[in-house]
Design a protein around this motif. Structure first.
Motif, PDB file in Angstrom:
ATOM      1  N   THR A 126      41.721  44.649  39.067  1.00 54.19           N
ATOM      2  CA  THR A 126      42.515  45.209  39.040  1.00 54.19           C
ATOM      3  C   THR A 126      41.921  45.937  40.206  1.00 54.19           C
ATOM      4  O   THR A 126      40.797  44.901  40.871  1.00 54.19           O
ATOM      5  N   ASP A 127      43.303  45.221  40.739  1.00 55.31           N
ATOM      6  CA  ASP A 127      43.983  46.103  42.228  1.00 55.31           C
ATOM      7  C   ASP A 127      43.036  45.343  43.031  1.00 55.31           C
ATOM      8  O   ASP A 127      41.928  45.705  44.086  1.00 55.31           O
ATOM      9  N   VAL A 128      43.267  43.934  43.021  1.00 52.24           N
ATOM     10  CA  VAL A 128      43.104  42.528  43.501  1.00 52.24           C
ATOM     11  C   VAL A 128      43.883  42.778  44.593  1.00 52.24           C
ATOM     12  O   VAL A 128      44.440  42.742  45.374  1.00 52.24           O
ATOM     13  N   ARG A 129      42.395  42.599  46.204  1.00 50.78           N
ATOM     14  CA  ARG A 129      43.105  43.114  47.528  1.00 50.78           C
ATOM     15  C   ARG A 129      42.403  41.860  48.197  1.00 50.78           C
ATOM     16  O   ARG A 129      41.354  41.397  47.820  1.00 50.78           O
ATOM     17  N   VAL A 130      43.263  41.801  49.303  1.00 49.02           N
ATOM     18  CA  VAL A 130      42.759  40.477  50.227  1.00 49.02           C
ATOM     19  C   VAL A 130      41.778  41.319  50.849  1.00 49.02           C
ATOM     20  O   VAL A 130      42.184  42.611  51.897  1.00 49.02           O
ATOM     21  N   ALA A 131      40.582  40.656  51.849  1.00 56.49           N
ATOM     22  CA  ALA A 131      39.509  40.886  52.405  1.00 56.49           C
ATOM     23  C   ALA A 131      38.939  40.388  53.861  1.00 56.49           C
ATOM     24  O   ALA A 131      39.113  40.865  54.954  1.00 56.49           O
ATOM     25  N   LEU A 132      39.269  39.253  53.584  1.00 56.38           N
ATOM     26  CA  LEU A 132      39.452  38.131  54.218  1.00 56.38           C
ATOM     27  C   LEU A 132      40.134  36.665  54.580  1.00 56.38           C
ATOM     28  O   LEU A 132      40.378  35.731  54.118  1.00 56.38           O
ATOM     29  N   PRO A 133      41.425  37.171  54.842  1.00 59.73           N
ATOM     30  CA  PRO A 133      42.456  36.545  54.418  1.00 59.73           C
ATOM     31  C   PRO A 133      42.556  34.585  55.214  1.00 59.73           C
ATOM     32  O   PRO A 133      42.606  33.672  55.023  1.00 59.73           O
ATOM     33  N   ASP A 134      41.962  34.955  56.087  1.00 53.93           N
ATOM     34  CA  ASP A 134      41.735  33.300  57.418  1.00 53.93           C
ATOM     35  C   ASP A 134      40.198  33.038  56.595  1.00 53.93           C
ATOM     36  O   ASP A 134      39.290  32.070  57.543  1.00 53.93           O
ATOM     37  N   PHE A 135      39.109  33.267  56.154  1.00 51.23           N
ATOM     38  CA  PHE A 135      38.258  32.800  55.868  1.00 51.23           C
ATOM     39  C   PHE A 135      38.256  31.061  55.551  1.00 51.23           C
ATOM     40  O   PHE A 135      38.739  30.443  54.340  1.00 51.23           O
ATOM     41  N   ARG A 136      37.400  30.308  56.108  1.00 54.07           N
ATOM     42  CA  ARG A 136      37.021  29.176  55.630  1.00 54.07           C
ATOM     43  C   ARG A 136      36.054  28.758  56.033  1.00 54.07           C
ATOM     44  O   ARG A 136      35.282  28.755  56.885  1.00 54.07           O
ATOM     45  N   PRO A 143      43.872  28.400  43.247  1.00 54.25           N
ATOM     46  CA  PRO A 143      45.075  28.407  42.809  1.00 54.25           C
ATOM     47  C   PRO A 143      45.655  27.013  42.368  1.00 54.25           C
ATOM     48  O   PRO A 143      45.029  26.122  42.870  1.00 54.25           O
ATOM     49  N   ALA A 144      46.049  26.856  41.251  1.00 56.48           N
ATOM     50  CA  ALA A 144      46.380  25.953  41.452  1.00 56.48           C
ATOM     51  C   ALA A 144      47.892  25.807  41.810  1.00 56.48           C
ATOM     52  O   ALA A 144      48.376  26.660  42.653  1.00 56.48           O
ATOM     53  N   PRO A 145      48.364  24.286  41.632  1.00 57.34           N
ATOM     54  CA  PRO A 145      49.851  24.462  42.731  1.00 57.34           C
ATOM     55  C   PRO A 145      50.635  25.269  42.191  1.00 57.34           C
ATOM     56  O   PRO A 145      51.719  25.415  40.861  1.00 57.34           O
ATOM     57  N   GLY A 146      51.894  26.164  43.385  1.00 53.34           N
ATOM     58  CA  GLY A 146      51.895  27.335  43.060  1.00 53.34           C
ATOM     59  C   GLY A 146      52.076  28.022  42.230  1.00 53.34           C
ATOM     60  O   GLY A 146      52.966  29.469  42.022  1.00 53.34           O
ATOM     61  N   GLU A 147      50.259  28.110  42.098  1.00 48.92           N
ATOM     62  CA  GLU A 147      50.223  29.453  41.606  1.00 48.92           C
ATOM     63  C   GLU A 147      50.244  30.512  42.619  1.00 48.92           C
ATOM     64  O   GLU A 147      49.626  30.012  43.224  1.00 48.92           O
ATOM     65  N   ASP A 148      50.625  31.825  41.833  1.00 49.93           N
ATOM     66  CA  ASP A 148      50.302  32.634  43.053  1.00 49.93           C
ATOM     67  C   ASP A 148      48.662  33.222  43.450  1.00 49.93           C
ATOM     68  O   ASP A 148      47.914  33.170  41.695  1.00 49.93           O
ATOM     69  N   THR A 149      48.225  33.505  44.167  1.00 49.65           N
ATOM     70  CA  THR A 149      47.156  33.582  44.219  1.00 49.65           C
ATOM     71  C   THR A 149      46.126  34.741  43.076  1.00 49.65           C
ATOM     72  O   THR A 149      45.139  34.615  43.041  1.00 49.65           O
ATOM     73  N   VAL A 150      46.674  36.075  43.108  1.00 57.51           N
ATOM     74  CA  VAL A 150      46.136  37.065  42.449  1.00 57.51           C
ATOM     75  C   VAL A 150      46.214  36.978  41.033  1.00 57.51           C
ATOM     76  O   VAL A 150      45.874  36.373  40.418  1.00 57.51           O
ATOM     77  N   GLN A 151      47.281  36.086  40.643  1.00 58.95           N
ATOM     78  CA  GLN A 151      47.256  35.666  38.874  1.00 58.95           C
ATOM     79  C   GLN A 151      46.331  34.562  38.801  1.00 58.95           C
ATOM     80  O   GLN A 151      45.537  34.704  37.795  1.00 58.95           O
ATOM     81  N   ALA A 152      45.991  33.371  40.472  1.00 62.75           N
ATOM     82  CA  ALA A 152      44.839  32.601  40.270  1.00 62.75           C
ATOM     83  C   ALA A 152      43.343  33.297  39.733  1.00 62.75           C
ATOM     84  O   ALA A 152      42.221  32.858  39.625  1.00 62.75           O
ATOM     85  N   ILE A 153      43.147  34.487  40.595  1.00 64.33           N
ATOM     86  CA  ILE A 153      42.345  35.098  40.747  1.00 64.33           C
ATOM     87  C   ILE A 153      41.982  35.883  39.191  1.00 64.33           C
ATOM     88  O   ILE A 153      40.417  35.843  38.241  1.00 64.33           O
ATOM     89  N   ALA A 154      42.426  36.137  38.796  1.00 64.02           N
ATOM     90  CA  ALA A 154      42.934  36.828  37.115  1.00 64.02           C
ATOM     91  C   ALA A 154      42.327  36.105  35.985  1.00 64.02           C
ATOM     92  O   ALA A 154      41.437  35.834  35.258  1.00 64.02           O
ATOM     93  N   ARG A 155      43.209  34.671  35.791  1.00 65.76           N
ATOM     94  CA  ARG A 155      42.487  33.546  35.716  1.00 65.76           C
ATOM     95  C   ARG A 155      41.199  33.582  35.308  1.00 65.76           C
ATOM     96  O   ARG A 155      40.858  33.458  34.362  1.00 65.76           O
ATOM     97  N   ARG A 156      40.803  33.173  36.795  1.00 68.95           N
ATOM     98  CA  ARG A 156      39.643  32.818  36.956  1.00 68.95           C
ATOM     99  C   ARG A 156      38.512  33.583  36.062  1.00 68.95           C
ATOM    100  O   ARG A 156      37.457  33.647  35.695  1.00 68.95           O
ATOM    101  N   ALA A 157      38.501  35.120  36.786  1.00 69.10           N
ATOM    102  CA  ALA A 157      38.114  35.909  35.943  1.00 69.10           C
ATOM    103  C   ALA A 157      37.882  36.133  34.353  1.00 69.10           C
ATOM    104  O   ALA A 157      36.328  36.608  34.387  1.00 69.10           O
ATOM    105  N   GLU A 158      38.651  35.662  33.910  1.00 72.17           N
ATOM    106  CA  GLU A 158      38.534  35.797  32.597  1.00 72.17           C
ATOM    107  C   GLU A 158      38.247  34.631  32.319  1.00 72.17           C
ATOM    108  O   GLU A 158      37.505  34.570  31.102  1.00 72.17           O
ATOM    109  N   ARG A 159      38.293  33.448  32.925  1.00 72.89           N
ATOM    110  CA  ARG A 159      37.433  32.445  32.551  1.00 72.89           C
ATOM    111  C   ARG A 159      36.367  32.099  32.419  1.00 72.89           C
ATOM    112  O   ARG A 159      35.415  32.241  31.825  1.00 72.89           O
ATOM    113  N   GLU A 160      35.885  32.576  33.738  1.00 75.36           N
ATOM    114  CA  GLU A 160      34.896  32.301  34.206  1.00 75.36           C
ATOM    115  C   GLU A 160      33.823  32.907  33.903  1.00 75.36           C
ATOM    116  O   GLU A 160      32.717  33.465  33.675  1.00 75.36           O
TER     117      GLU A 160
END
Length: 179
Positions: free
Chosen positions: A95-105, A72-89
């Motif tokens: 649709t229906d973006v959901r967090v599955a592993l919020p603490d993955f590192r 995600p870009a600085p200040g960018e909402d993660t769901v918006q970043a995911i949609a942006r990246r899906a389109e780009r890549e």
């Protein structure tokens, strides 16, 4: 159209933001901890999308992995970043973006010595359209039954990104779009 260079969010060990840096300068043999995301995309049949990273990718070229990852870009909402990246890549609306592993590192080193060092929440999404992957991102792709993916990763972990194996191992319960 002129593309703006991507910027990543740098993090302290506790996950707090400590700055930003151009993406092109971050992934080295001494990669600082930074914010990312990983997304597993499912189709209307419950199959999951796997992609083979382009052969000219800087890290893990040619390995199979989940649908896509990004930052995600600085200040960018993660769901918006995911949609942006899906389109780009992938050229794909999701649709229906959901967090599955919020603490993955994770931290991983590829064969060339390049380090991935990310706090990387993992999401699921549903495909909403046809794929048209960018050649500089994706060499190949396939829709696969989730159980078959788990079996393939277990049998041939060297063919897959390390983060995919770790994500599947951390996944509690059903590996599906509703998880």
């Amino acid at each position: 159209m002129i593309e703006t260079p991507e910027t990543v969010v740098l993090l302290a060990e506790d996950g707090s933001v400590v700055g930003t840096a151009p993406k092109a300068t971050v992934h080295t043999t001494d990669t600082p901890l930074h914010l990312a995301f990983s997304c597993h995309v499912f189709d209307e049949h419950g199959r999951v999308l796997v992609t083979r990273r382009a052969l000219d990718k800087r890290t893990w070229p040619g390995v199979w992995t989940n649908a896509f990852c990004g930052h995600p870009a600085p200040g960018e909402d993660t769901v918006q970043a995911i949609a942006r990246r899906a389109e780009r890549e992938l050229g794909l609306r999701i649709t229906d973006v959901r967090v599955a592993l919020p603490d993955f590192r994770y931290r991983a080193v590829d064969a060339s010595g390049i380090v991935e060092n990310e706090i990387c929440p993992v999401y699921t999404a549903r495909a909403a359209g046809e794929l048209s992957p960018a050649a500089d991102e994706v060499a190949e792709w396939a829709w696969i039954d989730p159980a078959e993916l788990r079996a393939a990763v277990a049998a041939t972990p060297f063919a897959f990104s390390p983060w995919l194996g770790w994500q599947l191992a951390a996944w509690e319960g059903d590996y599906s779009p509703s998880a």
